[in-house]
Motif scaffolding. Structure first.
Motif, PDB file in Angstrom:
ATOM      1  N   HIS A   1       0.837  -1.194   0.000  1.00  0.00           N
ATOM      2  CA  HIS A   1       0.000   0.000   0.000  1.00  0.00           C
ATOM      3  C   HIS A   1       0.879   1.254   0.000  1.00  0.00           C
ATOM      4  CE1 HIS A   1      -2.444   3.168   2.120  1.00  0.00           C
ATOM      5  NE2 HIS A   1      -3.145   2.911   1.035  1.00  0.00           N
TER       6      HIS A   1
ATOM      7  N   CYS B   1       3.800   0.023   5.017  1.00  0.00           N
ATOM      8  CA  CYS B   1       3.368   0.587   3.744  1.00  0.00           C
ATOM      9  C   CYS B   1       4.509   1.438   3.197  1.00  0.00           C
ATOM     10  CB  CYS B   1       2.158   1.490   3.935  1.00  0.00           C
ATOM     11  SG  CYS B   1       0.772   0.646   4.705  1.00  0.00           S
TER      12      CYS B   1
ATOM     13  N   CYS C   1      -4.491   3.146   4.809  1.00  0.00           N
ATOM     14  CA  CYS C   1      -5.018   1.843   5.192  1.00  0.00           C
ATOM     15  C   CYS C   1      -4.875   1.774   6.704  1.00  0.00           C
ATOM     16  CB  CYS C   1      -4.269   0.717   4.481  1.00  0.00           C
ATOM     17  SG  CYS C   1      -2.620   0.401   5.096  1.00  0.00           S
TER      18      CYS C   1
ATOM     19  N   CYS D   1      -1.058   2.087   7.888  1.00  0.00           N
ATOM     20  CA  CYS D   1      -0.316   3.356   7.848  1.00  0.00           C
ATOM     21  C   CYS D   1      -1.059   4.441   8.612  1.00  0.00           C
ATOM     22  CB  CYS D   1       0.069   3.778   6.432  1.00  0.00           C
ATOM     23  SG  CYS D   1      -1.259   3.882   5.245  1.00  0.00           S
TER      24      CYS D   1
END
Ligand SMILES: [Zn+2]
Length: 767
Positions: A433, A539, A751, A754
């Motif tokens: 991500h 991430c 997300c 993070c």
């Protein structure tokens, strides 16, 4: 094994025949093969389009895909400078698979102007040399141009034609010897252009892809066009035709054939042209059709080969048997009628580019005993170090006359630079991500390393103190969005805005211009890739990027830009990491607070907008229409007072005084100035008045500090709880923490991982 056809063979055959039909249809729709007089019909429909040289063709191509004049460009509105354009051929390539070029609008505009100049002169007498630091998109620009030409040559407006010589079998002439017999036998035919393969004895293409008009002898060409288009139209056209099409000759081989045929037909041009099959050509970089890149290690040349070795010569009519025909080949031959690119031009030995520039000036190349005349764009690229040592060369001035230098610096606008990284981040996002602000963090740092401190002596005294006070981050913001330093008053802003172009141009004329030294996009891309590999970070986030930067700035010997002297905060790559981190924290801070639900940043926008509305009415001593009741009312003085109190407006203790009046008038005129700069967008008050925005934010933040502290504690508990459901003994706080995370994931692109990571980071750094 059985060889019976499978059941599926029939549909395959059917689809093949469908494909064939489609190809046939396309073939005739695109007029791929024509007799000479059919081509003349096409020429008559749009003579100016058909009789273009390579430079005009390329410039028309740039227009074809569209362009926008940059009006929102910081400083362009009142700078009085020539307009700058963004061309879609670079920024929005027609082929989605090809790479976009971000920014570089000045370079794009210069390329376009150079092409138009060549077209006006009728002759591409110079090489276009793109020069700049390593990794400044020089090659991408050239390749985008080539891609554009390729696509344009497939469009109806970009149709290009060349020709082949067609010689029918002697059997068509039934025993006749030589060509005269063949032609008389084929009396019914007016052209051999469409003979079937088995009827053709030999087909000789124009290897240079010569323009069909060159088949009309140069001395008769103007007269030919006059007869054909009418005198007035032909004269008008003639003025704008490139020299090559006015005076140029066929390539040597075609010339020999044409002369021999004319001789054998007693000068009958029509009968000579029976042998011409005009063919539409399509430029292609992959197949080296009119678009050729020559690497520095390769020897540039055109070769020739005697055609007697070729079987097809024995098939030629006897009228041509006496000729000593050659076949020419090579990069320059392949690149005719499009672009020949010399990548890293100056990496070649001096004699080699002397030769190249000679080619470019004369647009011709010696092949064996003959000369091939070219109509193509010569484009080269070079890095600054190569160019610097080239300038030391005694003959440089004479070379310079044959080169159009176009500088391609690094980008200096952080938001454009961030777009450069979007492609690579998209790739990364397949595996990991990518957290918000990642590209921007990398881009801002890159731009900061490229900026130069303004030098006061280059400005008038009134401006000097303003520009020399600009910190690197302030200069970066000024370049990017025209954002003024918050500390500046309205009058200073006006002065700085008026001098923005001057600031941009300050180092234009010096060898070490702004955008020559600094982190390259290439270096930043490798930082991003390394950061994506770091297992410590869940991430790819700004935090991982900042970590990589810390490693990079230690490798001083590897990166030239790290070896510059620090000057008043400029060129300080290490300090810039802290600068970027702080800026990132500010963004993070408002995002997190917004997600906690403490405020909606639209509030500030509304508040400033209302203030501007009411104060404008108050200044005009008018009334304002209440949107709910429809009644005309006095402006809301309590709203005006509240705003002026929060932003600490000068003279607010003396409401009737001049200071306050001036403050209010300045606000109105700043809104007016912004609207002039951005005629199509609604006023973004937060951008016009960033300093008031911040003061409002701070004011509300202060007034709600107690609440925030409690919420921060809840987040801390949440942060410490790890991946699972929030734990802790305060259910209300836990709920709040999970709501915040949810807002961040739903509204801001985080997300769960993070979001938690950056909250922890923010709390550690700020609270
Ligand atoms: Zn994430």
């Amino acid at each position: 094994m059985s060889k019976t056809p499978s059941r599926s063979s029939r549909p395959v055959l059917e689809s093949l025949s469908l494909l064939e039909k489609a190809a046939e249809k396309e073939f005739s729709a695109n007029q791929i093969i024509l007799a000479f007089d059919e081509y003349l019909n096409i020429l008559a429909q749009n003579p100016a389009q058909q009789l273009r040289g390579s430079a005009q063709y390329a410039a028309d191509m740039m227009d074809h895909f569209g362009r926008q004049e940059l009006t929102g460009h910081a400083g362009s509105a009142d700078s009085g400078a020539a307009p700058t354009f963004r061309f879609n051929v670079f920024s929005k390539p027609a082929d989605p698979a090809s790479r976009r070029v971000i920014g570089h609008e000045t370079v794009q505009t210069q390329i376009y102007k150079t092409l138009r100049t060549f077209a006006r002169q009728g002759h591409n007498n110079r090489m276009v040399l793109l020069h700049g630091p390593n990794g400044s998109a020089k090659t991408s620009l050239v390749h985008a141009l080539m891609q554009g030409l390729e696509t344009y040559s497939q469009a109806p407006e970009g149709a290009l034609y060349s020709f082949n010589w067609i010689f029918p079998h002697e059997k068509l002439a039934k025993g006749g010897i030589g060509l005269a017999g063949a032609a008389s036998r084929a009396e019914g035919l007016s052209t051999y252009a469409r003979l079937a393969d088995e009827e053709i004895a030999a087909r000789l293409p124009s290897e240079l892809k010569d323009h069909p008009i060159l088949l009309i002898p140069a001395k008769d060409r103007k007269k030919f066009l006059e007869d054909f288009l009418g005198e007035k139209a032909a004269n008008e056209l003639w003025q704008h035709m490139p020299l090559h099409l006015r005076r140029g000759e066929l390539c040597h081989r075609s010339k020999q054939i044409a002369d021999a045929l004319l001789l054998s037909y007693q000068g009958n041009l029509k009968r000579m042209l029976m042998h011409i099959q005009v063919e539409r050509i399509y430029l292609s970089r992959r197949y080296r059709k009119g678009l050729v890149t020559i690497e520095p290690q390769l020897h540039v040349d055109a070769q020739y080969q005697q055609l007697t070795l070729n079987r097809s010569l024995s098939q030629l009519p006897s009228a041509l048997h006496g000729l000593n025909l050659f076949s020419v080949s090579g990069d320059l031959i392949d690149g005719n009628r499009g672009v020949v690119e010399f990548s890293d031009l100056l990496k070649r030995p001096i004699d080699s580019f002397k030769y190249i520039l000679g080619l470019c000036e004369t647009q011709s190349v010696n092949v064996g005993q003959t000369i091939a005349y070219l109509d193509t764009l010569f484009v080269g690229s070079a890095n600054e170090l190569q160019l610097d040592s080239f300038k030391e060369f005694p003959d440089f001035t004479s070379f310079k006359a044959r080169i159009s230098l176009i500088r391609v610096p690094y980008l200096l606008e952080a938001s454009a630079e961030a777009q450069v990284y979007s492609e690579i981040l998209e790739q990364v996002s397949g595996d990991k991500h990518v957290a918000p602000h990642t590209a921007w963090t990398a881009a801002l740092w890159a731009v900061l390393t490229r900026l130069k401190k303004p030098n006061g002596v280059n400005y008038s005294p009134a401006v000097s103190s303003l520009v020399t006070a600009l910190s690197p981050i302030q200069k970066a913001r000024l370049y990017d969005l025209g954002e003024m330093p918050p500390s500046l008053g309205a009058e200073d802003r006006k002065v700085l805005r008026a001098n923005l172009q001057k600031v941009r141009d300050e180092y234009e004329g010096v060898p070490y211009y702004e955008g020559r030294v600094g982190a390259s996009a290439r270096e930043i891309k490798s930082i991003l890739l390394d950061a994506a590999q770091n297992p410590e970070f869940p991430c790819l986030s700004p935090l991982a990027v900042l970590r990589e930067m810390e490693g990079m700035v230690k490798r001083v010997s590897e990166h030239e830009f790290l070896r510059q002297d620090v000057k008043d905060g400029y060129h300080d790559a290490i300090e810039f990491i802290a600068t970027v981190r702080k800026d990132y924290l500010d963004r993070l801070d408002s995002e997190v607070r917004e997600s906690i639900g403490l405020y909606d940043s639209k509030q500030w926008e509304d508040f400033i907008r209302k203030y501007v509305q009411h104060v404008a009415i108050a200044l005009k001593k008018e009334k304002i229409k209440n949107p709910i009741t429809g009644r005309m009312e006095d402006p809301d003085h309590s709203l005006i007072d509240e705003f002026e109190k929060i932003v600490d407006a000068p003279g607010r203790m003396n409401p009737g005084g001049d200071d306050l009046k001036l403050f209010r008038q300045n606000i109105i005129s700043q809104v007016g100035a912004w609207s002039l700069d951005h005629p199509t967008t609604p006023v973004a008050y937060g951008k016009v008045f960033p300093e008031y925005w911040q003061k409002l934010e701070k004011h509300y933040y202060e007034s709600q500090k107690a609440v925030l502290t409690r919420l921060h504690d809840a987040l801390l508990v949440y942060g410490a709880a790890g991946m699972g459901a929030p734990s802790g003994n305060d259910p209300e706080s836990s709920q709040l923490a999970s709501d915040t995370i949810r807002n961040m994931t739903q509204k801001q692109g985080y997300c769960g991982q993070c979001a938690r990571e950056v909250i922890t980071f923010l709390l550690k750094q700020r609270y």
